[in-house]
Design a protein around this motif. Structure first.
Motif, mmCIF file in Angstrom:
data_model
loop_
_atom_site.group_PDB
_atom_site.id
_atom_site.type_symbol
_atom_site.label_atom_id
_atom_site.label_comp_id
_atom_site.label_asym_id
_atom_site.label_seq_id
_atom_site.Cartn_x
_atom_site.Cartn_y
_atom_site.Cartn_z
ATOM 1 N N LEU A 54 0.829 -1.212 0.000
ATOM 2 C CA LEU A 54 0.000 0.000 0.000
ATOM 3 C C LEU A 54 0.861 1.259 0.000
ATOM 4 O O LEU A 54 0.567 2.232 -0.713
ATOM 5 C CB LEU A 54 -0.930 -0.012 1.212
ATOM 6 C CG LEU A 54 -2.095 -1.004 1.166
ATOM 7 C CD1 LEU A 54 -2.816 -1.056 2.508
ATOM 8 C CD2 LEU A 54 -3.076 -0.628 0.051
ATOM 9 N N PHE A 55 1.936 1.233 0.783
ATOM 10 C CA PHE A 55 2.876 2.348 0.790
ATOM 11 C C PHE A 55 3.422 2.590 -0.620
ATOM 12 O O PHE A 55 3.530 3.735 -1.074
ATOM 13 C CB PHE A 55 4.015 2.036 1.762
ATOM 14 C CG PHE A 55 5.202 2.946 1.647
ATOM 15 C CD1 PHE A 55 5.177 4.227 2.188
ATOM 16 C CD2 PHE A 55 6.353 2.530 0.987
ATOM 17 C CE1 PHE A 55 6.268 5.073 2.071
ATOM 18 C CE2 PHE A 55 7.450 3.361 0.869
ATOM 19 C CZ PHE A 55 7.413 4.640 1.416
ATOM 20 N N SER A 56 3.726 1.508 -1.335
ATOM 21 C CA SER A 56 4.267 1.619 -2.690
ATOM 22 C C SER A 56 3.241 2.211 -3.643
ATOM 23 O O SER A 56 3.572 3.032 -4.509
ATOM 24 C CB SER A 56 4.717 0.243 -3.191
ATOM 25 O OG SER A 56 5.699 -0.310 -2.348
ATOM 26 N N VAL A 57 1.983 1.805 -3.505
ATOM 27 C CA VAL A 57 0.915 2.323 -4.372
ATOM 28 C C VAL A 57 0.748 3.820 -4.175
ATOM 29 O O VAL A 57 0.661 4.593 -5.145
ATOM 30 C CB VAL A 57 -0.413 1.587 -4.099
ATOM 31 C CG1 VAL A 57 -1.572 2.294 -4.806
ATOM 32 C CG2 VAL A 57 -0.328 0.139 -4.561
ATOM 33 N N PHE A 58 0.713 4.270 -2.920
ATOM 34 C CA PHE A 58 0.546 5.700 -2.654
ATOM 35 C C PHE A 58 1.782 6.496 -3.082
ATOM 36 O O PHE A 58 1.658 7.652 -3.511
ATOM 37 C CB PHE A 58 0.229 5.928 -1.177
ATOM 38 C CG PHE A 58 -1.148 5.465 -0.801
ATOM 39 C CD1 PHE A 58 -2.271 6.041 -1.378
ATOM 40 C CD2 PHE A 58 -1.326 4.443 0.110
ATOM 41 C CE1 PHE A 58 -3.549 5.604 -1.049
ATOM 42 C CE2 PHE A 58 -2.594 3.995 0.448
ATOM 43 C CZ PHE A 58 -3.716 4.580 -0.129
#
Length: 305
Positions: free
Chosen positions: A162-166
């Motif tokens: 999720l961190f990577s997506v944001f």
């Protein structure tokens, strides 16, 4: 009629993928972009290594339970400051170079339409940014696993994903700005200057500028706090959802929230979402608006020689 429409859609999709592949290849083989990316990844590796050696980034939960999240937590500021430069490097010259080289003229003489070109370019840029972010995750995780031999839990993988997506959407904000400027500006140097100025103002000195502006407005009888003015910066939204702070620029606005962002394993993802859902919405919508604006501007501009 339906068969012809379907054929046209298929051709359009193939054209978009062709342009995207060309854009991806052009960027990953560009020496200046490779130098910038290598510098960025070296910074990430250095901070990852020092985080393990010095234990300076271990702030989320217990060391032995959440070490991977702890290391990523120590990288958030570096990623927040420097990943926009990747987006800028990919977008600031994307239309200008094609216009000056005459390749747009060549493409438009073939069954490749304007919407195919800009959609393919935006898709290719997105692919390159995703590749750089994936490399960031691999380098950080690989450094940690190689040095300590730890096991990674599903919870950590989910939060890092999720961190990577944001982070991708955050970088796309600056890529969208860069492509938009590249569409309306005719000189690459000018485009680069404008983009770097935006990066400095919205990433590096945003907090100190907004604090100063807030003081000046207060003296003029206008009650606007720096924590309100900072909302014009993409870094503000990224800071909140990843680190739980209002700002992480130099001398930034010092507002800390109860949840330390998405990597804070003391809280569930549902609690994190309920706290930061407006910021999550903003960071997902802003790049879409900017990329759509780039698309429309490209369609309306005279982009041939």
């Amino acid at each position: 009629m339906n068969s012809e429409s379907g054929d046209n859609k298929g051709i359009g999709l193939r054209n978009i993928l062709f342009v995207a592949q060309k854009e991806f290849a052009d960027n990953v083989t560009n020496s200046m972009f490779l130098l910038l990316t290598a510098t960025y990844l070296l910074i990430i590796f250095t901070f990852s290594y020092r985080s393990v050696i010095l234990d300076t980034s271990l702030k989320y939960g217990l060391y032995e339970d959440f070490i991977l999240l702890s290391v990523f937590g120590g990288l958030i500021e570096q990623v927040g400051w420097f990943i926009p430069l990747i987006g800028i490097a990919l977008g600031f010259n994307t239309v200008i170079k094609e216009r000056k080289s005459g390749s747009l003229n060549v493409l438009l003489t073939h069954p490749v339409f304007r919407d195919n070109i800009i959609a393919g370019k935006l898709l290719g840029i997105t692919g390159v940014i995703a590749f750089v972010i994936m490399s960031t995750v691999v380098i950080s995780s690989g450094t940690l696993i190689a040095m300590l031999g730890i096991q990674v839990s599903l919870m950590e993988i989910t939060r890092i994903a999720l961190f990577s997506v944001f982070t991708l959407f955050y970088a796309l904000i600056y890529a969208g700005i860069a492509v938009l400027i590249s569409t309306v500006v005719y000189e690459a140097t000018n485009s680069l200057i404008y983009n770097v100025a935006i990066w400095i103002l919205t990433c590096i000195f945003t907090g100190s500028i907004m604090e100063t502006l807030s003081d000046l407005l207060t003296k003029a009888g206008i009650d606007l706090k720096a924590s309100e003015l900072i909302m014009i910066s993409p870094l503000h939204y990224y800071s909140k959802i990843t680190q739980g702070t209002a700002d992480m620029s130099f001398l930034g606005v010092g507002v800390q929230y109860e949840i330390d962002g998405i990597l804070d394993a003391q809280f569930t993802l549902a609690q994190w979402f309920n706290t930061f859902w407006t910021d999550i919405t903003a960071i997902l919508i802003i790049p879409i608006i900017l990329l759509f604006a780039s698309f429309i501007m490209f369609m309306r501009q005279d982009i041939t020689l």
